[in-house]
Design an enzyme around this catalytic site. Structure first.
Site, mmCIF file in Angstrom:
data_model
loop_
_atom_site.group_PDB
_atom_site.id
_atom_site.type_symbol
_atom_site.label_atom_id
_atom_site.label_comp_id
_atom_site.label_asym_id
_atom_site.label_seq_id
_atom_site.Cartn_x
_atom_site.Cartn_y
_atom_site.Cartn_z
ATOM 1 N N GLY A 25 0.842 -1.205 0.005
ATOM 2 C CA GLY A 25 0.111 -0.058 0.063
ATOM 3 C C GLY A 25 0.700 1.319 -0.036
ATOM 4 N NE ARG A 75 5.142 -8.618 2.100
ATOM 5 C CZ ARG A 75 5.252 -7.730 2.843
ATOM 6 N NH1 ARG A 75 5.116 -7.584 4.099
ATOM 7 N NH2 ARG A 75 6.085 -6.798 2.625
ATOM 8 C CG ASP A 114 0.561 -8.842 6.593
ATOM 9 O OD1 ASP A 114 -0.253 -9.184 7.315
ATOM 10 O OD2 ASP A 114 0.965 -7.548 6.686
ATOM 11 C CG ASN A 115 4.096 -7.549 9.017
ATOM 12 O OD1 ASN A 115 4.130 -7.192 7.927
ATOM 13 N ND2 ASN A 115 3.391 -7.257 10.105
#
Length: 481
Positions: A86, A177, A246-247
């Protein structure tokens, strides 16, 4: 003519995995900090500051390149969400002289198709935090993405208050990821999923290309590197703060330093992140969350593991169920190393648990307790003054010198696993505040110098060894978006 040659193998994947996206130009960019050591280690070309600023601010796109933003999804605090870069643009992939490939990404470089209402920008303070902590992690010997530079944009960013804008340049083995695989599973075809798996293996684990079941072996490999990573986090008291899927990097690197911090007083329930109101990502929960995240990866790989759904689940579940035993073995060996022990003894787990229980009971500083054991120093700690610790120390000494081993050998071993310096939260906040608000980088540079050699006891910087008076009571970190 700019001499930075970039590749773009990621765009060989189906186009649903990315969007072509140029960085959004900024008004008046200036270079705040540049990581010469990192640039040299990956053999980036020599360029003058003006050229670097034009590239790293996003104001000039290198010819014959097509920057992209990557699409991915993720479970954020347990809830599945469509995400993507984003506020980040991948400039491209750089081939080092050692023939390894690294991503060069701008973070805070403007809106993308995945911004979801966000402004696509970042604050100087948040980007300097990632620069500082990622460098600390690297020098602590922990797998991590690294920061090449921070550029001041000359524009304001609105958060709780109006702040100066900044762009971070991040170097990573890749930005694949767990959430990338979740995205492929939820929104792609089986061919898309297989293409992503093949790319991940080719990029990171080429030794798996000859295996019979690529997806299952990839799951095992990612589990192994994640277990190693979390054990290292636990070794130094690092709390990621936002362990969403996602991390979690497929390459096993620490990625996305948002509301991260280091634990001072030992407490497994320690949380500093302002958005983690339920303690989901507390220090002691990190291994469990890693397993949960890996189970999301397993689900995303099910269709590739076996065509029969029942067999696929059984095969994947067997891998996920093995995580606690693998992790506990690695963690126990790590704690033996922190205590200077060799080999394995039946009573080791009991001795370690006793120490951690006492540290929690007396709110002892996690880092300094191990230094005190090694250096036989008393850091004015109620733990060290207690009778139960004195009794425990006798057992530690016996274990450390078992089979006639010299105590000095144990103490020397401890020095390699127990940092003298960590980025103490109050010092980090002070340095970031001065740098971002007053353009005073003296403390920031000093802190960088200290954490660049964290296992060396530099007496000049004794003040950086201790937590603040009153501890971290009320301390919070924030996401930055």
């Amino acid at each position: 003519m700019l001499s930075l040659q970039l590749q773009s193998h990621y765009t060989n994947l189906p186009d649903k995995f990315y969007s072509y996206q140029r960085p959004v130009a900024v008004k008046n960019p200036s270079l705040l900090i540049f990581n010469d050591s990192l640039a040299n280690s990956v053999h980036l070309p020599k360029m003058n500051q003006e050229k670097w600023v034009s590239i790293l601010s996003g104001n000039q796109v290198i010819s014959d390149t097509n920057p992209i933003s990557q699409a991915y999804a993720g479970h954020q605090f347990g809830n599945f969400t469509m995400l993507g870069d984003g506020r980040a643009v991948l400039l491209g992939e750089f081939l080092t002289k050692g023939q390894s490939i690294v991503d060069i990404q701008l973070k805070g470089s403007g809106r993308t198709p995945y911004s979801r209402g966000g402004d696509g920008r970042a604050t100087i303070a948040a980007m300097l935090r990632e620069y500082l902590i990622s460098e600390a992690m690297y020098h602590l010997g922990i797998s991590t993405t690294r920061s090449l530079a921070v550029v001041k944009t000359g524009e304001k960013v609105q958060r709780e208050l109006e702040q100066e804008g900044g762009i971070l340049t991040r170097i990573a083995k890749s930005h694949l990821r767990v959430g990338t695989f979740e995205y492929a599973y939820q929104y792609g075809t089986i061919e898309d999923q297989k293409a992503l798996t093949a790319y991940a293996i080719r990029r990171h684990y080429p030794e798996l290309e000859e295996t019979e079941n690529h997806a299952l072996e990839l799951l095992k490999k990612v589990m192994e590197v994640q277990a190693d990573l979390i054990v290292n986090w636990m070794r130094v008291g690092f709390i990621h703060g936002v362990m969403n899927t996602d991390n979690m990097s497929i390459a096993g690197e620490t990625i996305d330093y948002g509301p991260c911090a280091f634990m001072n007083s030992y407490d497994p329930q320690t949380v500093f992140s302002s958005i983690d109101t339920q303690g989901r990502y507390a220090f002691g929960n990190q291994p469990r969350i890693a397993q949960w995240n890996l189970s999301r990866l397993a689900i995303a790989l099910l269709d590739q593991i076996h065509p029969d759904p029942k067999q696929a689940v059984e095969m994947a579940q067997a891998v996920i169920n093995s995580f606690p035993k693998i992790y506990e073995s690695k963690w126990l060996n790590m704690m033996r190393n922190k205590l200077g022990w060799e080999g394995a003894q039946d009573a080791d787990q009991h001795l370690i648990d006793d120490l951690l229980h006492m540290m929690h009971k007396y709110s002892a500083d996690y880092t300094n307790t191990f230094l005190a054991i090694a250096n036989r120093e008393n850091f004015d700690s109620s733990l060290l003054d207690s009778f139960e610790f004195q009794e425990w120390s006798i057992h530690w000494m016996y274990r450390a010198t078992i089979e006639g081993r010299a105590l000095d050998q144990a103490i020397e071993k401890m020095k390699g696993y127990n940092p003298v310096f960590i980025p103490r939260n109050h010092m980090v906040e002070s340095a970031l505040s001065k740098a971002s608000q007053s353009n005073d980088f003296d403390q920031f540079e000093e802190l960088l110098k200290i954490i660049s050699n964290p296992y060396h006891n530099n007496e000049k910087f004794t003040a950086y060894k201790f937590p603040p008076v009153g501890g971290d009571l009320g301390y919070q970190t924030f996401c930055g978006t």
